[in-house]
Design a protein around this motif. Structure first.
Motif, short mmCIF file in Angstrom:
data_model
loop_
_atom_site.label_atom_id
_atom_site.label_comp_id
_atom_site.label_asym_id
_atom_site.label_seq_id
_atom_site.Cartn_x
_atom_site.Cartn_y
_atom_site.Cartn_z
N ARG A 27 0.83 -1.22 0.00
CA ARG A 27 0.00 0.00 0.00
C ARG A 27 0.85 1.26 0.00
O ARG A 27 0.47 2.28 -0.55
CB ARG A 27 -0.93 -0.03 1.21
CG ARG A 27 -2.08 -1.01 1.03
CD ARG A 27 -2.74 -1.34 2.35
NE ARG A 27 -3.94 -2.15 2.15
CZ ARG A 27 -3.91 -3.47 1.92
NH1 ARG A 27 -2.74 -4.09 1.83
NH2 ARG A 27 -5.03 -4.15 1.74
N GLN A 30 1.84 2.43 -3.42
CA GLN A 30 0.74 2.95 -4.23
C GLN A 30 0.39 4.39 -3.88
O GLN A 30 -0.43 5.00 -4.54
CB GLN A 30 -0.50 2.08 -4.05
CG GLN A 30 -0.30 0.64 -4.55
CD GLN A 30 -1.49 -0.24 -4.25
OE1 GLN A 30 -2.49 0.21 -3.68
NE2 GLN A 30 -1.39 -1.51 -4.63
N VAL A 31 1.04 4.93 -2.84
CA VAL A 31 0.78 6.31 -2.43
C VAL A 31 1.74 7.22 -3.20
O VAL A 31 2.96 7.11 -3.08
CB VAL A 31 0.98 6.48 -0.91
CG1 VAL A 31 0.77 7.94 -0.51
CG2 VAL A 31 0.02 5.58 -0.15
N THR A 32 1.20 8.12 -4.01
CA THR A 32 2.04 9.05 -4.78
C THR A 32 2.43 10.21 -3.87
O THR A 32 1.59 10.79 -3.17
CB THR A 32 1.27 9.57 -5.99
OG1 THR A 32 0.04 10.17 -5.55
CG2 THR A 32 0.97 8.44 -6.95
N LEU A 84 -3.35 4.13 4.70
CA LEU A 84 -2.68 4.10 3.40
C LEU A 84 -3.65 3.81 2.27
O LEU A 84 -3.48 4.30 1.15
CB LEU A 84 -1.55 3.06 3.42
CG LEU A 84 -0.38 3.36 4.36
CD1 LEU A 84 0.61 2.22 4.35
CD2 LEU A 84 0.32 4.66 3.97
N ASP A 85 -4.69 3.00 2.54
CA ASP A 85 -5.71 2.77 1.52
C ASP A 85 -6.42 4.08 1.16
O ASP A 85 -6.72 4.34 -0.01
CB ASP A 85 -6.73 1.75 2.02
CG ASP A 85 -6.18 0.33 1.96
OD1 ASP A 85 -5.28 0.09 1.13
OD2 ASP A 85 -6.64 -0.52 2.73
N LYS A 88 -4.32 6.78 -1.08
CA LYS A 88 -4.05 6.58 -2.50
C LYS A 88 -4.60 7.73 -3.34
O LYS A 88 -4.05 8.05 -4.40
CB LYS A 88 -4.67 5.27 -2.96
CG LYS A 88 -4.05 4.03 -2.32
CD LYS A 88 -4.75 2.78 -2.79
CE LYS A 88 -4.20 1.54 -2.10
NZ LYS A 88 -4.90 0.30 -2.54
N THR A 89 -5.65 8.36 -2.87
CA THR A 89 -6.23 9.51 -3.59
C THR A 89 -5.42 10.76 -3.23
O THR A 89 -5.31 11.12 -2.06
CB THR A 89 -7.69 9.71 -3.18
OG1 THR A 89 -8.41 8.48 -3.41
CG2 THR A 89 -8.31 10.83 -4.00
N HIS A 95 -4.10 11.54 2.57
CA HIS A 95 -2.89 11.84 1.80
C HIS A 95 -2.20 13.08 2.34
O HIS A 95 -0.95 13.11 2.46
CB HIS A 95 -3.25 12.03 0.32
CG HIS A 95 -2.05 12.21 -0.56
ND1 HIS A 95 -1.51 13.46 -0.82
CD2 HIS A 95 -1.28 11.31 -1.24
CE1 HIS A 95 -0.47 13.32 -1.62
NE2 HIS A 95 -0.31 12.03 -1.90
#
Length: 346
Positions: A27, A30-32, A84-85, A88-89, A95
């Motif tokens: 996860r 996948q986090v930008t 963390l899920d 992702k946005t 975030h």
């Protein structure tokens, strides 16, 4: 839960922790993240900043044995999965919380205290490999003194090749001085000392240059002597105790073989036993092979010590010749200076 329970050694706990670690890492990737947070350290592979924090936290909690602390750490890990899920946005509140946290606290550079020894050990190993590669390439290593060549160098005697019955090519070796004599200017006192040929109690030869004896030389002689004594004691033990014991085993095997030979015409298992026993060596033969091998190693060491002794005697003869030559030169120089002094006085 008992006090002696160690979670890190429990298979179920380890499986759960590995699953949690893998889920967090997947996860985290996948986090930008913005550029000022997802920085790269020079000369090191890129690791995601969140990955760094997750790895550091697991390493830091690895030695914990308190059920309360272990439960709290696992509970926090499962909460971070949800965070963390949601992160992702890019425009989400989660975030922004992750980016704000990374801006306030840089990723840990030093490992936990319980792993710093391992990291230092790896760094030292890398440094040793780099120095070795530089030395082999003929490069210069700052702070490292020039290494002197070895005292003796082993060489193959020309024309000594022999072929054994087994098809193995063997050679005879000799030892020759490996380094030239030291210049007189480098010798303290200006007088060349002649080494003395000496043997250790086990017959190991070495050159004595004076007192006190070098601790490195003493340690090398101690290790070699211990190894030679161990081999001699093992050979003596096999010949003194084991031969009698294996002789009794061979008698027992012969008695069984006689009985099996009588039963072989009527019993297939007995016939098979007779065939197998006829091909196997005796116990006495096995012990004899072991004793012969140890004695061969001792003989090889003895031959090597004799060859080393001849090489050391060459060094002594060379140094004695140079010392006598230099002594004559000093005496001639003193006589010449004495004549010059007498002329000036006259």
């Amino acid at each position: 839960m008992p006090g002696f329970f160690i979670p890190a050694r429990n298979s179920r706990h380890r499986t759960a922790c590995f699953a949690l670690y893998k889920a967090l890492i997947q996860r985290a990737r996948q986090v930008t993240l913005p550029e000022h947070v997802a920085y790269r350290e020079p000369d090191k592979p890129y690791v995601h900043p969140i990955h760094r924090f997750v790895r550091h936290s697991f390493q830091q909690n690895k030695p914990e044995t308190s059920p309360r602390l272990v439960f709290a750490a696992l509970k926090a890990g499962y909460k971070f999965i949800k965070l963390l899920d949601a992160a992702k946005t890019p425009d989400s509140i989660a975030h922004k919380q992750v980016v704000s946290y990374l801006e306030k606290r840089r990723p840990p550079r030093m490992p936990p205290k319980n792993l710093r020894g391992q990291v230092e050990k790896r760094e030292k190993q890398r440094a040793r490999e780099a120095r070795r590669a530089t030395r082999e390439a003929g490069g210069f290593i700052p702070g490292e003194t020039d290494r002197r060549p070895p005292l003796l160098v082993r060489q193959v005697v020309p024309g000594s090749e022999t072929m054994s019955r087994d098809g193995i090519l063997t050679h005879l070796y000799e030892y020759v001085p490996g380094n030239p004599p030291r210049p007189l200017e480098e010798i303290p006192g200006g007088v060349r000392p002649v080494p003395v040929f000496t043997t250790e109690s086990n017959g190991i030869p070495f050159l004595r240059m004076g007192k006190p004896q070098s601790p490195i030389l003493s340690r090398a002689l101690r290790i070699k002597g211990k190894k030679r004594r161990t081999r001699a004691q093992l050979a003596s033990l096999l010949m003194r105790d084991e031969l009698e014991f294996v002789g009794q085993e061979d008698i027992w095997e012969n008695n069984l073989l006689k009985v099996a030979e009588e039963e072989a015409p009527r019993d297939a298992a007995a016939a098979t036993f007779v065939r197998e026993m006829s091909d196997e060596p005796t116990y006495r033969h096995s012990v004899a092979i072991a004793v012969a091998y140890i004695n061969s190693q001792l003989n090889i060491e003895t031959a090597d010590m004799l060859a080393r002794s001849r090489g050391m005697l060459k060094i002594i003869d060379r140094e004695r010749t140079l010392a006598e030559q230099e002594a004559k030169e000093r005496e001639a120089k003193q006589q010449q200076e004495g004549h010059l002094g007498d002329k000036k006085a006259a």
